[in-house]
Design a protein around this motif. Structure first.
Motif, PDB file in Angstrom:
ATOM      1  N   PRO A  68      -1.822  47.633  26.430  1.00 13.97           N
ATOM      2  CA  PRO A  68      -3.077  48.335  26.154  1.00 13.97           C
ATOM      3  C   PRO A  68      -3.058  49.713  26.801  1.00 13.97           C
ATOM      4  O   PRO A  68      -2.308  49.962  27.749  1.00 13.97           O
ATOM      5  N   GLU A  69      -3.915  50.606  26.314  1.00  9.86           N
ATOM      6  CA  GLU A  69      -3.953  51.963  26.852  1.00  9.86           C
ATOM      7  C   GLU A  69      -4.370  51.989  28.319  1.00  9.86           C
ATOM      8  O   GLU A  69      -4.080  52.954  29.029  1.00  9.86           O
ATOM      9  N   SER A  70      -4.995  50.932  28.778  1.00 12.35           N
ATOM     10  CA  SER A  70      -5.437  50.867  30.177  1.00 12.35           C
ATOM     11  C   SER A  70      -4.319  50.464  31.139  1.00 12.35           C
ATOM     12  O   SER A  70      -4.494  50.558  32.361  1.00 12.35           O
ATOM     13  N   GLU A  71      -3.161  50.045  30.638  1.00 13.83           N
ATOM     14  CA  GLU A  71      -2.098  49.559  31.519  1.00 13.83           C
ATOM     15  C   GLU A  71      -1.432  50.716  32.267  1.00 13.83           C
ATOM     16  O   GLU A  71      -1.000  51.695  31.653  1.00 13.83           O
ATOM     17  N   GLU A  72      -1.332  50.581  33.569  1.00 16.23           N
ATOM     18  CA  GLU A  72      -0.700  51.617  34.387  1.00 16.23           C
ATOM     19  C   GLU A  72       0.755  51.803  33.992  1.00 16.23           C
ATOM     20  O   GLU A  72       1.473  50.818  33.759  1.00 16.23           O
ATOM     21  N   ASP A  73       1.191  53.035  33.888  1.00 17.71           N
ATOM     22  CA  ASP A  73       2.565  53.420  33.543  1.00 17.71           C
ATOM     23  C   ASP A  73       2.913  53.183  32.081  1.00 17.71           C
ATOM     24  O   ASP A  73       4.067  53.319  31.678  1.00 17.71           O
ATOM     25  N   ARG A  74       1.913  52.874  31.277  1.00 16.52           N
ATOM     26  CA  ARG A  74       2.155  52.650  29.853  1.00 16.52           C
ATOM     27  C   ARG A  74       2.729  53.904  29.185  1.00 16.52           C
ATOM     28  O   ARG A  74       2.359  55.019  29.496  1.00 16.52           O
ATOM     29  N   LYS A  75       3.632  53.688  28.218  1.00 19.76           N
ATOM     30  CA  LYS A  75       4.171  54.760  27.398  1.00 19.76           C
ATOM     31  C   LYS A  75       3.638  54.606  25.973  1.00 19.76           C
ATOM     32  O   LYS A  75       3.343  53.491  25.519  1.00 19.76           O
ATOM     33  N   GLU A  76       3.523  55.723  25.263  1.00 20.04           N
ATOM     34  CA  GLU A  76       2.894  55.690  23.942  1.00 20.04           C
ATOM     35  C   GLU A  76       3.663  54.813  22.952  1.00 20.04           C
ATOM     36  O   GLU A  76       3.075  54.265  22.010  1.00 20.04           O
ATOM     37  N   TRP A  77       4.967  54.641  23.149  1.00 19.25           N
ATOM     38  CA  TRP A  77       5.756  53.826  22.221  1.00 19.25           C
ATOM     39  C   TRP A  77       5.627  52.324  22.484  1.00 19.25           C
ATOM     40  O   TRP A  77       6.294  51.523  21.849  1.00 19.25           O
ATOM     41  N   GLU A  78       4.726  51.947  23.418  1.00 23.41           N
ATOM     42  CA  GLU A  78       4.465  50.533  23.661  1.00 23.41           C
ATOM     43  C   GLU A  78       3.266  50.024  22.872  1.00 23.41           C
ATOM     44  O   GLU A  78       2.813  48.900  23.084  1.00 23.41           O
ATOM     45  N   GLY A  79       2.729  50.828  21.983  1.00 20.07           N
ATOM     46  CA  GLY A  79       1.561  50.415  21.221  1.00 20.07           C
ATOM     47  C   GLY A  79       1.657  50.859  19.782  1.00 20.07           C
ATOM     48  O   GLY A  79       2.647  51.491  19.379  1.00 20.07           O
ATOM     49  N   PRO A  80       0.651  50.533  18.977  1.00 20.94           N
ATOM     50  CA  PRO A  80      -0.566  49.818  19.397  1.00 20.94           C
ATOM     51  C   PRO A  80      -0.323  48.328  19.620  1.00 20.94           C
ATOM     52  O   PRO A  80       0.583  47.732  19.038  1.00 20.94           O
ATOM     53  N   VAL A  81      -1.176  47.757  20.480  1.00 22.21           N
ATOM     54  CA  VAL A  81      -1.136  46.308  20.675  1.00 22.21           C
ATOM     55  C   VAL A  81      -1.426  45.628  19.342  1.00 22.21           C
ATOM     56  O   VAL A  81      -2.326  46.030  18.604  1.00 22.21           O
ATOM     57  N   HIS A  82      -0.646  44.614  19.010  1.00 28.74           N
ATOM     58  CA  HIS A  82      -0.824  43.934  17.732  1.00 28.74           C
ATOM     59  C   HIS A  82      -0.465  42.457  17.875  1.00 28.74           C
ATOM     60  O   HIS A  82       0.323  42.076  18.737  1.00 28.74           O
ATOM     61  N   GLN A  83      -1.066  41.646  17.038  1.00 29.02           N
ATOM     62  CA  GLN A  83      -0.831  40.200  17.087  1.00 29.02           C
ATOM     63  C   GLN A  83       0.469  39.854  16.373  1.00 29.02           C
ATOM     64  O   GLN A  83       0.738  40.351  15.281  1.00 29.02           O
ATOM     65  N   VAL A  84       1.268  39.021  17.011  1.00 33.19           N
ATOM     66  CA  VAL A  84       2.532  38.554  16.438  1.00 33.19           C
ATOM     67  C   VAL A  84       2.534  37.029  16.464  1.00 33.19           C
ATOM     68  O   VAL A  84       2.169  36.416  17.473  1.00 33.19           O
ATOM     69  N   THR A  85       2.956  36.435  15.371  1.00 27.70           N
ATOM     70  CA  THR A  85       3.084  34.984  15.287  1.00 27.70           C
ATOM     71  C   THR A  85       4.555  34.595  15.221  1.00 27.70           C
ATOM     72  O   THR A  85       5.280  35.038  14.327  1.00 27.70           O
ATOM     73  N   VAL A  86       4.975  33.813  16.183  1.00 24.46           N
ATOM     74  CA  VAL A  86       6.314  33.218  16.173  1.00 24.46           C
ATOM     75  C   VAL A  86       6.162  31.883  15.454  1.00 24.46           C
ATOM     76  O   VAL A  86       5.608  30.935  16.002  1.00 24.46           O
ATOM     77  N   ARG A  87       6.637  31.830  14.217  1.00 20.12           N
ATOM     78  CA  ARG A  87       6.273  30.712  13.331  1.00 20.12           C
ATOM     79  C   ARG A  87       7.074  29.441  13.583  1.00 20.12           C
ATOM     80  O   ARG A  87       6.609  28.345  13.225  1.00 20.12           O
ATOM     81  N   GLN A  88       8.253  29.559  14.160  1.00 21.39           N
ATOM     82  CA  GLN A  88       9.100  28.392  14.377  1.00 21.39           C
ATOM     83  C   GLN A  88       9.606  28.375  15.815  1.00 21.39           C
ATOM     84  O   GLN A  88       9.846  29.433  16.401  1.00 21.39           O
ATOM     85  N   PRO A  89       9.778  27.186  16.387  1.00 17.13           N
ATOM     86  CA  PRO A  89      10.463  27.135  17.687  1.00 17.13           C
ATOM     87  C   PRO A  89      11.850  27.766  17.571  1.00 17.13           C
ATOM     88  O   PRO A  89      12.477  27.737  16.511  1.00 17.13           O
ATOM     89  N   PHE A  90      12.311  28.342  18.648  1.00  9.37           N
ATOM     90  CA  PHE A  90      13.650  28.923  18.665  1.00  9.37           C
ATOM     91  C   PHE A  90      14.236  28.734  20.054  1.00  9.37           C
ATOM     92  O   PHE A  90      13.537  28.365  21.008  1.00  9.37           O
ATOM     93  N   ALA A  91      15.520  28.985  20.178  1.00  7.97           N
ATOM     94  CA  ALA A  91      16.198  28.855  21.468  1.00  7.97           C
ATOM     95  C   ALA A  91      16.637  30.224  21.953  1.00  7.97           C
ATOM     96  O   ALA A  91      17.048  31.077  21.165  1.00  7.97           O
ATOM     97  N   ILE A  92      16.563  30.417  23.254  1.00  8.06           N
ATOM     98  CA  ILE A  92      16.987  31.673  23.861  1.00  8.06           C
ATOM     99  C   ILE A  92      17.722  31.351  25.159  1.00  8.06           C
ATOM    100  O   ILE A  92      17.498  30.294  25.771  1.00  8.06           O
TER     101      ILE A  92
END
Length: 291
Positions: A42-66
């Protein structure tokens, strides 16, 4: 073929949080759940850079392994020994970024063990490792997508970092530029006001895991991802698919590193680099889609 079918049956029975390894040389993997999260800062986050936004909802539709850990130097050595992949120097910081043709993943300019995360690898090297591991096992490994990575790093948190407190609480959870590295390095940027005990890379898993059981998602090494670079999240995918449009000569690195100060060791922090340029702070972990 029979071995592959047995593995697929095993995956079908896996539960969220389960840890597995597909071969003796393969990295340990953790099964993560499907879910929805808010990506970016969010724009209120300290040290935020403009390329970190806009905040948006993401859905991870399937379990995955990492990967539970970043790929180690020992694991990467098995890939190089099997394929003969060559190294072509490495970028390091000496008041400015310089490339040293004598530096490589075997000799990055500082001591490492085979349990340390591999450094001085490019995004192309990291991708080559996943392709080799896929051929070796008959399974499909890949680099994580940026949305998957942030989902894994946040581990259901919404704050700037996945631990309680601010940047100076980092040392219980991440290997970062701190009092130790400030004493031993020539970095001229602010350090975390804490001490994790490591001036350089740390053996993977040396510092605590996040709520998903993943180590070093922040700190230790910056991790190469699959996505092309974009200067903002405008028109970004709303799911966890890899973003394959934008500046594809440059790829995304996430997670900060052992040499990064507080401004860059945040869940939303992201940087770009030429996909063919290795550095002393860049490494990777792997991911895999589950059937």
């Amino acid at each position: 073929y029979v071995f592959k079918n047995l593995l697929e049956e095993k995956w079908a029975e896996m539960s969220v949080g389960e840890i597995f390894r597909d071969c003796a040389e393969c990295p340990e993997m953790v099964v993560l759940p499907a879910g929805t999260f808010m990506m970016g800062s969010p724009e209120s986050e300290e040290d935020r850079k403009e390329w970190e936004g806009p905040v948006h909802q993401v859905t991870v539709r399937q379990p995955f392994a990492i990967g539970k850990y970043e790929v180690t130097r020992g694991q990467y050595a098995a890939f190089v020994n099997a394929t003969g992949r060559k190294s072509d120097g490495c970028f390091f910081w000496d008041g400015e970024w310089k490339k040293d043709a004598a530096r490589n993943w075997r000799s990055p300019g500082f001591p490492q063990t085979d349990k340390d995360p591999v450094v001085c690898v490019s995004q192309e090297d990291a991708k080559g490792y996943t392709e080799w591991l896929s051929r070796k096992t008959g399974l499909v490994y890949r680099l994580p997508g940026e949305a998957e990575w942030e989902y894994a790093a946040r581990a259901n948190t919404r704050s700037a970092r996945p631990w309680a407190g601010g940047a100076d609480n980092a040392c219980g959870y991440a290997n970062v530029h701190d009092r130790t590295s400030k004493r031993d390095s020539a970095f001229d940027w602010p350090s975390h006001d804490c001490d994790d005990g490591y001036a350089l890379t740390a053996p993977v898993g040396s510092i605590g895991a996040n709520a998903f059981g993943l180590h070093d998602m922040l700190g230790n090494v910056s991790e190469w991802l699959a996505d092309c670079w974009n200067d903002s999240y405008a028109n970004a995918p709303s799911d966890s698919n890899v973003w394959q449009v934008g500046d594809c000569q440059r790829r995304v690195l996430r997670g900060g590193s052992w040499s990064f100060g507080a401004t860059a060791v945040r869940s939303a922090s992201r940087v770009k680099s030429n996909s063919g340029e290795p550095s002393t702070y860049s490494g990777f972990r792997i991911a895999k889609v589950l059937p």
